[in-house]
Design a protein around this motif. Structure first.
Motif, PDB file in Angstrom:
ATOM      1  N   ALA A  11       0.817  -1.218   0.000  1.00 53.43           N
ATOM      2  CA  ALA A  11       0.000   0.000   0.000  1.00 53.43           C
ATOM      3  C   ALA A  11       0.852   1.270   0.000  1.00 53.43           C
ATOM      4  O   ALA A  11       0.434   2.293  -0.531  1.00 53.43           O
ATOM      5  N   GLU A  12       2.043   1.207   0.572  1.00 50.02           N
ATOM      6  CA  GLU A  12       2.933   2.371   0.607  1.00 50.02           C
ATOM      7  C   GLU A  12       3.510   2.701  -0.764  1.00 50.02           C
ATOM      8  O   GLU A  12       3.889   3.834  -1.018  1.00 50.02           O
ATOM      9  N   LYS A  13       3.589   1.714  -1.634  1.00 53.25           N
ATOM     10  CA  LYS A  13       4.214   1.893  -2.951  1.00 53.25           C
ATOM     11  C   LYS A  13       3.145   1.996  -4.032  1.00 53.25           C
ATOM     12  O   LYS A  13       2.929   1.094  -4.826  1.00 53.25           O
ATOM     13  N   LYS A  14       2.479   3.138  -4.053  1.00 55.69           N
ATOM     14  CA  LYS A  14       1.396   3.295  -5.022  1.00 55.69           C
ATOM     15  C   LYS A  14       1.648   4.397  -6.040  1.00 55.69           C
ATOM     16  O   LYS A  14       0.826   4.649  -6.904  1.00 55.69           O
ATOM     17  N   ASP A  15       2.793   5.054  -5.934  1.00 54.54           N
ATOM     18  CA  ASP A  15       3.165   6.043  -6.933  1.00 54.54           C
ATOM     19  C   ASP A  15       4.663   6.306  -6.831  1.00 54.54           C
ATOM     20  O   ASP A  15       5.317   5.857  -5.910  1.00 54.54           O
ATOM     21  N   GLY A  16       5.179   6.989  -7.803  1.00 58.79           N
ATOM     22  CA  GLY A  16       6.603   7.293  -7.793  1.00 58.79           C
ATOM     23  C   GLY A  16       7.425   6.251  -8.525  1.00 58.79           C
ATOM     24  O   GLY A  16       6.990   5.703  -9.536  1.00 58.79           O
ATOM     25  N   GLU A  17       8.609   5.960  -7.988  1.00 54.36           N
ATOM     26  CA  GLU A  17       9.516   5.022  -8.644  1.00 54.36           C
ATOM     27  C   GLU A  17       8.968   3.601  -8.652  1.00 54.36           C
ATOM     28  O   GLU A  17       9.291   2.815  -9.533  1.00 54.36           O
ATOM     29  N   SER A  18       8.190   3.250  -7.652  1.00 50.52           N
ATOM     30  CA  SER A  18       7.591   1.918  -7.570  1.00 50.52           C
ATOM     31  C   SER A  18       6.083   2.043  -7.458  1.00 50.52           C
ATOM     32  O   SER A  18       5.573   2.858  -6.706  1.00 50.52           O
ATOM     33  N   ILE A  19       5.404   1.225  -8.232  1.00 50.14           N
ATOM     34  CA  ILE A  19       3.952   1.105  -8.130  1.00 50.14           C
ATOM     35  C   ILE A  19       3.683  -0.389  -8.007  1.00 50.14           C
ATOM     36  O   ILE A  19       3.767  -1.122  -8.986  1.00 50.14           O
ATOM     37  N   LEU A  20       3.418  -0.812  -6.780  1.00 50.82           N
ATOM     38  CA  LEU A  20       3.201  -2.227  -6.526  1.00 50.82           C
ATOM     39  C   LEU A  20       1.719  -2.548  -6.547  1.00 50.82           C
ATOM     40  O   LEU A  20       0.897  -1.759  -6.094  1.00 50.82           O
ATOM     41  N   LEU A  21       1.405  -3.718  -7.080  1.00 48.55           N
ATOM     42  CA  LEU A  21       0.049  -4.230  -6.988  1.00 48.55           C
ATOM     43  C   LEU A  21       0.110  -5.738  -6.826  1.00 48.55           C
ATOM     44  O   LEU A  21       1.124  -6.368  -7.110  1.00 48.55           O
ATOM     45  N   ILE A  22      -0.964  -6.283  -6.337  1.00 47.48           N
ATOM     46  CA  ILE A  22      -1.052  -7.706  -6.033  1.00 47.48           C
ATOM     47  C   ILE A  22      -1.986  -8.382  -7.028  1.00 47.48           C
ATOM     48  O   ILE A  22      -3.082  -7.878  -7.296  1.00 47.48           O
ATOM     49  N   ILE A  23      -1.533  -9.516  -7.549  1.00 48.15           N
ATOM     50  CA  ILE A  23      -2.396 -10.368  -8.375  1.00 48.15           C
ATOM     51  C   ILE A  23      -2.178 -11.791  -7.885  1.00 48.15           C
ATOM     52  O   ILE A  23      -1.063 -12.327  -7.975  1.00 48.15           O
ATOM     53  N   ASP A  24      -3.212 -12.379  -7.349  1.00 49.44           N
ATOM     54  CA  ASP A  24      -3.177 -13.761  -6.855  1.00 49.44           C
ATOM     55  C   ASP A  24      -2.012 -14.037  -5.910  1.00 49.44           C
ATOM     56  O   ASP A  24      -1.324 -15.051  -6.028  1.00 49.44           O
ATOM     57  N   GLY A  25      -1.771 -13.134  -4.993  1.00 52.45           N
ATOM     58  CA  GLY A  25      -0.734 -13.340  -3.990  1.00 52.45           C
ATOM     59  C   GLY A  25       0.678 -13.018  -4.434  1.00 52.45           C
ATOM     60  O   GLY A  25       1.613 -13.109  -3.649  1.00 52.45           O
ATOM     61  N   ASN A  26       0.846 -12.637  -5.677  1.00 53.94           N
ATOM     62  CA  ASN A  26       2.147 -12.214  -6.187  1.00 53.94           C
ATOM     63  C   ASN A  26       2.174 -10.691  -6.258  1.00 53.94           C
ATOM     64  O   ASN A  26       1.157 -10.055  -6.542  1.00 53.94           O
ATOM     65  N   VAL A  27       3.342 -10.116  -6.020  1.00 51.57           N
ATOM     66  CA  VAL A  27       3.493  -8.663  -6.015  1.00 51.57           C
ATOM     67  C   VAL A  27       4.270  -8.251  -7.249  1.00 51.57           C
ATOM     68  O   VAL A  27       5.351  -8.790  -7.533  1.00 51.57           O
ATOM     69  N   TYR A  28       3.729  -7.285  -7.970  1.00 53.06           N
ATOM     70  CA  TYR A  28       4.324  -6.808  -9.213  1.00 53.06           C
ATOM     71  C   TYR A  28       4.598  -5.313  -9.109  1.00 53.06           C
ATOM     72  O   TYR A  28       3.785  -4.565  -8.570  1.00 53.06           O
TER      73      TYR A  28
END
Length: 83
Positions: A11-28
């Motif tokens: 949730a902390e990485k939602k903009d900037g150099e990293s934008i993380l999201l979860i799909i089926d338990g994997n983080v991209y």
């Protein structure tokens, strides 16, 4: 072994150099994919920091995750302790 993330870390990485999201338990990390996404950067930014599994599978087939997943995956979601 890939890194494990908590939901709070994602949730902390939602903009900037990293934008993380979860799909089926994997983080991209999709920050480097924004300009290449056929649906545009806006939708990836909207789901940054969140579990996007339901929305991903609504619009994509398994072949998409097989093609791009290995390049974008940075880890897995750490399971929360069950009390």
């Amino acid at each position: 072994m890939s890194k494990q993330f908590t939901k709070a870390e994602v949730a902390e990485k939602k903009d900037g150099e990293s934008i993380l999201l979860i799909i089926d338990g994997n983080v991209y990390d999709v920050a480097g994919f924004l300009d290449q996404h056929p649906g545009g950067a806006k939708i990836l930014k909207r789901f940054g920091g969140k579990d996007a599994s339901k929305q991903f599978w609504k619009y994509h087939s398994k072949s998409v995750i097989e093609k791009y997943g290995p390049k974008l995956q940075v880890g897995t979601l750490k399971e929360a302790a069950k009390l």
